[in-house]
Design an enzyme around this catalytic site. Structure first.
Site, PDB file in Angstrom:
ATOM      1  N   HIS A   1     -30.309  29.158  80.510  1.00 38.92           N
ATOM      2  CA  HIS A   1     -31.114  28.176  79.767  1.00 38.92           C
ATOM      3  C   HIS A   1     -30.372  27.492  78.445  1.00 38.92           C
ATOM      4  O   HIS A   1     -29.438  28.307  77.979  1.00 38.92           O
ATOM      5  CB  HIS A   1     -32.449  29.098  79.010  1.00 38.92           C
ATOM      6  CG  HIS A   1     -33.389  29.580  79.889  1.00 38.92           C
ATOM      7  ND1 HIS A   1     -33.802  30.747  79.932  1.00 38.92           N
ATOM      8  CD2 HIS A   1     -33.619  29.232  81.308  1.00 38.92           C
ATOM      9  CE1 HIS A   1     -34.446  31.016  81.036  1.00 38.92           C
ATOM     10  NE2 HIS A   1     -34.393  30.185  81.848  1.00 38.92           N
TER      11      HIS A   1
ATOM     12  N   LYS B   1     -27.056  31.079  69.079  1.00 38.73           N
ATOM     13  CA  LYS B   1     -27.853  32.218  69.274  1.00 38.73           C
ATOM     14  C   LYS B   1     -26.999  33.426  69.000  1.00 38.73           C
ATOM     15  O   LYS B   1     -25.889  33.313  69.043  1.00 38.73           O
ATOM     16  CB  LYS B   1     -28.410  32.519  70.463  1.00 38.73           C
ATOM     17  CG  LYS B   1     -29.201  31.468  71.130  1.00 38.73           C
ATOM     18  CD  LYS B   1     -29.633  31.554  72.423  1.00 38.73           C
ATOM     19  CE  LYS B   1     -30.604  30.472  72.905  1.00 38.73           C
ATOM     20  NZ  LYS B   1     -30.944  30.657  74.410  1.00 38.73           N
TER      21      LYS B   1
ATOM     22  N   TYR C   1     -32.915  38.334  69.756  1.00 38.55           N
ATOM     23  CA  TYR C   1     -32.007  37.252  69.477  1.00 38.55           C
ATOM     24  C   TYR C   1     -32.306  36.436  68.299  1.00 38.55           C
ATOM     25  O   TYR C   1     -33.719  35.865  68.290  1.00 38.55           O
ATOM     26  CB  TYR C   1     -31.419  36.556  70.744  1.00 38.55           C
ATOM     27  CG  TYR C   1     -32.461  35.947  71.602  1.00 38.55           C
ATOM     28  CD1 TYR C   1     -32.705  34.500  71.589  1.00 38.55           C
ATOM     29  CD2 TYR C   1     -33.224  36.623  72.303  1.00 38.55           C
ATOM     30  CE1 TYR C   1     -33.685  33.738  72.161  1.00 38.55           C
ATOM     31  CE2 TYR C   1     -34.286  35.715  73.334  1.00 38.55           C
ATOM     32  CZ  TYR C   1     -34.478  34.555  73.129  1.00 38.55           C
ATOM     33  OH  TYR C   1     -35.280  33.800  73.863  1.00 38.55           O
TER      34      TYR C   1
ATOM     35  N   ASP D   1     -36.913  29.396  86.666  1.00 41.02           N
ATOM     36  CA  ASP D   1     -35.660  29.648  87.031  1.00 41.02           C
ATOM     37  C   ASP D   1     -35.111  29.382  88.283  1.00 41.02           C
ATOM     38  O   ASP D   1     -34.038  29.072  88.604  1.00 41.02           O
ATOM     39  CB  ASP D   1     -35.347  30.814  86.385  1.00 41.02           C
ATOM     40  CG  ASP D   1     -35.327  30.999  84.777  1.00 41.02           C
ATOM     41  OD1 ASP D   1     -35.541  30.089  84.175  1.00 41.02           O
ATOM     42  OD2 ASP D   1     -35.076  32.285  84.330  1.00 41.02           O
TER      43      ASP D   1
END
Length: 182
Positions: A61, A71, A131, A169
């Site tokens: 992603h 991130k 995260y 996905d």
């Protein structure tokens, strides 16, 4: 903290400094001054957490344009194989990927700058991942690349027969088909 630069510029493995005694351990999982001293001056605005079972693959992603996210990934329980793919146009490592095994045991974190596709596979019975992101999620800016793209040839550490994916996905485009994120 120990910052370990990887072969992909900007992607950094972070190992905490443990303070142990008879009670257990303590460490700083994130320290803005330490990150800045290593050249990572990121203002995180959102923390996310997910729990997944063995074989789950989430990704790859990314967020496009002004919504591209840096991130900082950590595992609170279990073990994952974290994967990043460089999508930065003009980067010497464009289209290359990096895999790093992160776990509650090794306590490593992974810093990913903007301009990367990101995903992970759960290698333990289950895993909890935390995260930080430096931009808020924007549905209109989301994008992705198929986890099993033959050009990327990523070893997720999970047999394809055991892979657990969302329908979304499974329907992602190949690396050749994706629209540049930056």
């Amino acid at each position: 903290m120990i910052f370990i630069d990887t072969y992909i510029s900007g992607v950094v493995i972070v190992e905490p400094t443990l303070h142990c005694d008879g009670r257990g351990y303590f460490f700083e999982s994130y320290n803005q001054r330490d990150f800045a001293a290593h050249g990572i001056a990121t203002d995180f605005v959102q923390d996310n957490q997910s729990q997944s079972v063995y074989g789950t693959i989430r990704g790859l992603h990314f967020q496009r344009g002004e919504h591209a996210q840096a991130k900082y990934i950590r595992v609170l329980s279990g073990r994952i194989r974290d994967v990043v793919v460089d999508l930065r146009p003009g980067s010497p490592s464009y289209g290359r990927h990096l895999t790093v095994d992160l776990s509650a045991e090794n306590l490593r974190g992974l810093y990913i700058p903007p301009g990367f596709a990101h995903g992970f596979a759960v290698l333990s019975e289950s895993a909890v991942i935390s995260y930080k992101c430096d931009h808020f999620y924007c549905r209109a800016a989301e994008g992705g690349i198929r986890y099993d793209d033959p050009d990327l040839d990523i070893d997720w550490g999970v047999p394809s027969a055991a892979a657990v994916l969302s329908d979304k996905d499974r329907a992602l485009p190949s690396f050749k088909e994706y629209q540049p994120c930056c």
